[in-house]
Design a protein around this motif. Sequence first.
Motif, short mmCIF file in Angstrom:
data_model
loop_
_atom_site.label_atom_id
_atom_site.label_comp_id
_atom_site.label_asym_id
_atom_site.label_seq_id
_atom_site.Cartn_x
_atom_site.Cartn_y
_atom_site.Cartn_z
N VAL A 158 5.82 17.84 -15.14
CA VAL A 158 6.31 19.14 -14.67
C VAL A 158 7.64 19.44 -15.35
O VAL A 158 8.28 18.56 -15.92
CB VAL A 158 6.48 19.17 -13.12
N ASP A 159 8.05 20.70 -15.26
CA ASP A 159 9.31 21.13 -15.88
C ASP A 159 10.48 21.14 -14.91
O ASP A 159 11.64 21.08 -15.32
CB ASP A 159 9.13 22.54 -16.45
N LEU A 160 10.17 21.23 -13.63
CA LEU A 160 11.22 21.31 -12.61
C LEU A 160 10.69 20.66 -11.34
O LEU A 160 9.50 20.80 -11.01
CB LEU A 160 11.60 22.78 -12.34
N ALA A 161 11.56 19.96 -10.65
CA ALA A 161 11.19 19.34 -9.37
C ALA A 161 12.13 19.84 -8.28
O ALA A 161 13.34 19.98 -8.51
CB ALA A 161 11.27 17.82 -9.45
N SER A 181 7.92 14.08 -6.76
CA SER A 181 8.20 15.14 -7.73
C SER A 181 9.15 14.68 -8.83
O SER A 181 9.01 15.10 -9.98
CB SER A 181 8.77 16.36 -7.01
N VAL A 241 15.94 19.21 -13.25
CA VAL A 241 15.23 19.32 -14.52
C VAL A 241 15.68 18.15 -15.39
O VAL A 241 16.67 17.49 -15.10
CB VAL A 241 15.53 20.65 -15.24
N ARG A 242 14.92 17.87 -16.43
CA ARG A 242 15.36 16.85 -17.37
C ARG A 242 16.66 17.32 -18.04
O ARG A 242 16.80 18.49 -18.38
CB ARG A 242 14.28 16.56 -18.40
N VAL A 246 6.24 23.56 -11.62
CA VAL A 246 7.19 23.08 -10.61
C VAL A 246 6.46 22.17 -9.63
O VAL A 246 5.41 22.53 -9.10
CB VAL A 246 7.82 24.25 -9.84
N LEU A 283 18.78 13.34 -15.69
CA LEU A 283 18.50 14.56 -14.93
C LEU A 283 19.71 15.47 -14.83
O LEU A 283 20.86 15.01 -14.85
CB LEU A 283 18.05 14.20 -13.51
N LEU A 326 8.55 14.70 -12.85
CA LEU A 326 9.48 15.35 -13.78
C LEU A 326 9.85 14.40 -14.91
O LEU A 326 9.79 14.77 -16.10
CB LEU A 326 10.73 15.80 -13.02
#
Length: 300
Positions: A142-145, A133, A273-274, A96, A161, A137
């Motif tokens: 990263v997996d989450l911002a 962030s 998240v993506r 994160v 997103l 992402l």
Amino acid sequence: MIDTRRLRTLRAVADHGTVTAAAAALHLTPSAVSQQLAALEHEVGHRLLTRDGRGVHLTAVGKIMLAHANEVLAQLERAEAEVAAYTTGEAGEATVACFATAISAVLSPTIAALRSTSPGLRVRVLDAEGDQSLAMLLDGEVDLAIAVEYRDAPDASDRRLSRMPLYAEPFDLVLPRDHPLAGSATLESLASETWIGPYPGNPVHDVIAFACRQAGFTPDLAHCSDDFRAVVALVGAGAGVALVPRLALRDMALPGVVVRHTPGPERRVFAAVRRGADSHPLLRPLLSGLRTISGSLGTG
């Protein structure tokens, strides 16, 4: 058949505006990025990019391909999430990116709660400002911002997103305790003061500048720090006045200053998240926990 790695490369170039920046984000050489783009153009049969000085721009066909790339990459995220749910459940690591105030206010309490509800989930935290962030992402770092609304931020309609609102946080005026307006200051009444705040580029800087413009003036920003403790310390030393997000003041020692609640701007915070990854078994409990903690903040 189009190689999805080349679609990721196309999106990175569109996001960053240059081959060199996209290569850095993808951990590739600029030559490798150029080769992938050339191969994609060969597969499609059309030019996808035009050069403009040091930057590149998408052609009409490039924009069509980017839209489809976003859809394809989101579907791949969904596929990975479903496979992860089937094979591993809620065990593994999620990374994160989050700015400091939100780490203290929502992310740390969420991690503490997850230790009992999702013991197999390990959360790795990277301190990053709200504008940084989202780039991390989208680049897959990263997996989450956890980010804030800011000028030029991807909006809720961005197809790359999935976003979840967390909380809206007001700003408070912070003045030296012996300031003549300590008991009555409004934003408008401080137009001629020396100001202290974050550097240009920080999303909070944009919020403060916009609020001051709405109040009819441009702030004289003489002292800059992205650390709100430093900002408050400078106010306490009599160096100027500041607008500070309310949660940044929570649990902070405030010697020599007064804090005034005043109508004004808000910092709107969200998790992202993506697209397609929001159903991933490692991200579902994390998103749920962030929502629960954010709902109990009481920022008003």
